[in-house]
Every structure is written in structure tokens, then in C-alpha cells.
Design an enzyme around this catalytic site. Structure first.
Site, PDB file in Angstrom:
ATOM      1  N   MET A 125       0.839  -1.206   0.000  1.00 46.59           N
ATOM      2  CA  MET A 125       0.000   0.000   0.000  1.00 46.59           C
ATOM      3  C   MET A 125       0.872   1.254   0.000  1.00 46.59           C
ATOM      4  O   MET A 125       1.921   1.290   0.637  1.00 46.59           O
ATOM      5  CB  MET A 125      -0.894   0.006   1.247  1.00 46.59           C
ATOM      6  CG  MET A 125      -2.026  -0.990   1.167  1.00 46.59           C
ATOM      7  SD  MET A 125      -3.394  -0.389   0.183  1.00 46.59           S
ATOM      8  CE  MET A 125      -4.227   0.650   1.385  1.00 46.59           C
ATOM      9  N   CYS A 126       0.400   2.248  -0.660  1.00 50.19           N
ATOM     10  CA  CYS A 126       1.129   3.503  -0.773  1.00 50.19           C
ATOM     11  C   CYS A 126       0.677   4.442   0.336  1.00 50.19           C
ATOM     12  O   CYS A 126      -0.190   4.117   1.132  1.00 50.19           O
ATOM     13  CB  CYS A 126       0.840   4.134  -2.125  1.00 50.19           C
ATOM     14  SG  CYS A 126       1.003   2.954  -3.480  1.00 50.19           S
ATOM     15  N   GLN A 127       1.275   5.603   0.360  1.00 48.36           N
ATOM     16  CA  GLN A 127       0.870   6.612   1.339  1.00 48.36           C
ATOM     17  C   GLN A 127       0.636   7.933   0.624  1.00 48.36           C
ATOM     18  O   GLN A 127       1.389   8.303  -0.291  1.00 48.36           O
ATOM     19  CB  GLN A 127       1.966   6.800   2.387  1.00 48.36           C
ATOM     20  CG  GLN A 127       2.243   5.556   3.212  1.00 48.36           C
ATOM     21  CD  GLN A 127       1.856   5.705   4.669  1.00 48.36           C
ATOM     22  OE1 GLN A 127       1.633   6.821   5.160  1.00 48.36           O
ATOM     23  NE2 GLN A 127       1.772   4.599   5.376  1.00 48.36           N
TER      24      GLN A 127
END
Lengths: 265, 265
Positions: free
Chosen positions: A1-3
Site C-alpha cells: 500500500m502507498c501513502q
């Protein structure tokens, strides 16, 4: 997952403090090291009239980790003043580690730049891109952005007011979110839209300003020393960036629009 | 008048040497200090197959002078490897000093980024922009770019071979050049096109490489130390950047296309 990290202000403000903590999540305090990017809208040097959008754009993308990239080092040290900022650090899900797959993505519509970043993963999202926005890279995110741009271009003949755009975006979000996690930030230099399907938090900082302590780095700042009583800044992030402030969590499926450093109702 | 710098290579190469001399023209050895910009196409970190275009793009624009800008300082020190580079330093003629008026300009078409920079001044050029490319800023240059993009999108249903695009661009150039000086650089990550109506020069560097001495700074480089015998690099600039090499001047009205570090016939 990215931020994701976003900032929307009523006066041009630098993001060095928030970006410093955020960039630590790219390989130091977390594992999002497959590239990063940041976009700053910028008005005229002699001041854009307050009600006008900011049209200039600085975009920095890099397929190195934000914690070690020389370009990220520049951003941490160079206080670029902006009213609308969107940043992203990437953990690759779809598309290889490559520059063209780094967020934020940019397109032009109605003589304005539009900037977009996404956190999440859309499965089996293959929209019919029959108009003139096509992805350059291989990500589900850029495909989603091209589809959003196509749909808002179809829904409006020219740039509508912020409220109308918000209404259009609220109609579009469920189509995307049904394919998976769709947390996103979007700006056109006049407003910043944020949609959460899982995790997104925001905070509004305004007078009286206090001291904030970063979560990911031993760094604190007393905003009272760097602001005027009229300043107002909204910061939006996947997870809260500070330990001693009250962040508000987005609800699932919520789209908010930020103008002049605060969410519109 | 502005200044242009382009580079086209058969292998990713850094432009720090040429950019260093070029950036001096922004306020030190010349007076082009109303902003600057540089765009680098970039392939995959593990190597884009040779015949494939480079799709990733790094764009740095700044409304400060290139000779003093912190971002230009980064570019001088950070050897970004690229096969297609376009840089520009600005002396404002049309449009105020603002970020949105800094070249190069970028648009997406057919899932590729297109990068454009212009030197010159077009008078009374108000084309009918009936398609989906519109200028964000106020320059004649961005207007010209939007018109070029519109016309090539009309002329081809999808990305044509380089030779066909060259033919289309050759047809379009006189329409622009009749409005004034139109020296330009254009790239889509597969080739670099250069058109001169007044000043543009190029050089092809290849084996055996020699030492080059910058004109604008006391700096020399022995390219033999930094290259392999297979490397080939074309550099295109408004005025020659070195004092001890033979640069070729473009003829008036000439459009050349560079692929793999050399002009195609």
C-alpha cells in the site's frame, strides 16, 4: 500500500515539516520505497489574487526511495511555498518500479493542470477510455485518473465552480471504489479533493497555533513562530503524521473538498 | 530572446557538463534570467529495450534564474541519465515571469508525454484551439505547442512512425514561422525534433571522443574518459556551447529529427 499526503492552505505555505516525516515512511519507518512524487501549485511571485486559482505547477517524481533520493533531499531543505500540495510514496502493486508509474500524475484540462495521486489497488478496472486521456504507465491508478478526467470533461463544457465539480466527483467515486481500495487526492490549483475508501485523516491548523511533534522522526515545530493569526492550513494524510494533535478520520466512501485550508461542508 | 538546449543519445547520458555552461547564460554570461526548465525522458531502471521509447519524464521548471536557482544547482550536481533532454532559459517576451510560463511544456497524447520548448516571438498568433489542448499560461510558445499537438492529433489516428511525424511537422512549421521567430525543440521519448527559423546549432559527439572546453565557464571535459566506443550523443543549442568543437548551424526554416544521437536524413 502507498501513502498519501496533501496540503491545502489559505496562504502559500511550505510543507518541509510534514514532508520530512512522510518521507521517512519510504524505507525507514515503513516499507514504501518503490518511488515517490510531490506536486506544488504555485501562484505568481507578486501574489495571485486570493480568489484566483494557482496555475503554475512544480512536479517532482523519482523512482528511488524518498528516504534516500537526492531530489527528496532538496524538497526537505527548499521551502517551496504553495496553497495546494499532493505527495505520494509508492509500494508497487500494479506496474513495475519505473518513473512513469510514480504518482502524482498530471493532465491539462480547460487550460489548467490537474494533479492526482492514489492509494489502494483497483482490480479488473479496465474502463473504456474513448476520449483523449490515456495512461503513459502501467498502473491502475493512472487509468483511474484518465477515466476521472474523461468523465468530468464530459460532464462540464468548461471549468465549473468547485461545488459542481465536487458533485460530479461524488457521483464518480463509487464506480471506482467498487473495484477495490480507492483513497485519492486531486487538485486543480483552486481546491483539493480527497476521497477515502479505507484510510485517510486530516487536520486543520489555525490560530492559536501550537507545537507539533512528528511521529516518524524526532522533530517538533512550534507553528506559532512561523505563522500569522490569519493563516489556516489543512493537512491530509493516510495516517496521522504527528503524535500530539487530534486528526479526523475520513469515513468509508467519504469525499471532502478543501478550499482555503478547511473542508467545505 | 530565450535559449534552447537539447540532447539526444543512443545510450542514457547525463547532461551536467552542457547544462553547467548553458545555465551560466541565465544571468552570468548573458541576461536570460526570467526562469528556466529542463525535461528528461527516462527508461526503466533495468534498461528499456533499445528500440522502445522512454516513457518516464522528469520535469523541472523554475521562475528563478538558472544561475542561482537551488533546483538548477541540483541538476548541475545530480547526473540524471537520459536519451532525450530539452532545456530552456527564458527572457520574457510575452507573458509575465511566472511558473506556468516557464518552458518546457508537457502534454500527453496517445499515452506518451510530449515535451516542447521555444525560442523566439510569434506575433498575432491566435490559432483556433478547437480540440483538447489549451494553454495554462500566457505565452505565444505554449499556444504554439497546443496548436502543434492539436494538428498532429488530427493528422494521425495513433502514434505514427518517426518519419511520418517528421513529415507532418515539416508541413506545420511554416504556419508558425510566418508569425515570427520560431526555433523549437520537441520530443516524445522516441525522437527529438528541432526547427530553426534563425539560430540553432548542433554537434554529434562519437568515437573517438576528445576534450571539450565550455564557452561560458572555465570547465573542460575529456569525453573519452566517460564514454564507450559505441556511444553517440547529439547536442543542439541556440549558440555553440564549446569553443574547440565544430558545431553545424541549422539553415533558416530547417527541421531536423534526431534519433539515437544523430540526425536522420
Amino acid at each position: 500500500m502507498c501513502q498519501l499526503l496533501g496540503m491545502n492552505c489559505n496562504t502559500p505555505t511550505d510543507i518541509t515539516f510534514s514532508f520530512s516525516g512522510f518521507a521517512q515512511r519510504a524505507g525507514v519507518t515503513d516499507h514504501h520505497s518503490d518511488g515517490w512524487g510531490i506536486a506544488f501549485f504555485e501562484g505568481h511571485p507578486d501574489g495571485t489574487p486570493h480568489a484566483q486559482p494557482d496555475k503554475g505547477l512544480r512536479l517532482y517524481v523519482d523512482n528511488q526511495a524518498a528516504s534516500t533520493s537526492p531530489v527528496a533531499q532538496l524538497i526537505r531543505q527548499y521551502p517551496i511555498q504553495s496553497r495546494h500540495v499532493i505527495a505520494h510514496i509508492r509500494k508497487a502493486t500494479q506496474g513495475p518500479i519505473a518513473l512513469e508509474n510514480c504518482h502524482p500524475f498530471v493532465r491539462e484540462l480547460w487550460g489548467r493542470y490537474w494533479v492526482f495521486a492514489h492509494n489502494g489497488n483497483l482490480e479488473n478496472f479496465q474502463p473504456h477510455l474513448h476520449s483523449h486521456f490515456h495512461p503513459v504507465g502501467d498502473t491502475d491508478s493512472e487509468r483511474a485518473f484518465c477515466w476521472i478526467m474523461q468523465e468530468i470533461a464530459k460532464a462540464h463544457a468548461c471549468m465549473p465552480p468547485v461545488e459542481e465539480l465536487t458533485r460530479t466527483l461524488r457521483e464518480l467515486m463509487p464506480t471506482l471504489a467498487k473495484h477495490g481500495t480507492f483513497n485519492m487526492l486531486l487538485s486543480n490549483g483552486a481546491a483539493l479533493w480527497a476521497h477515502a475508501s479505507t484510510h485517510l485523516h486530516y487536520i486543520v491548523r489555525q490560530h492559536p497555533f501550537t507545537t507539533a511533534q512528528l511521529q516518524d522522526e524526532d522533530l517538533a515545530i512550534d507553528f506559532a513562530e512561523h505563522t500569522t493569526p490569519n493563516d489556516r492550513v489543512a493537512v491530509i494524510a493516510t495516517q496521522p503524521l504527528t503524535t500530539n494533535e487530534q486528526w479526523t478520520a475520513f469515513c468509508c466512501g467519504e469525499l471532502r473538498v478543501f478550499v482555503d485550508g478547511q473542508p467545505l461542508d
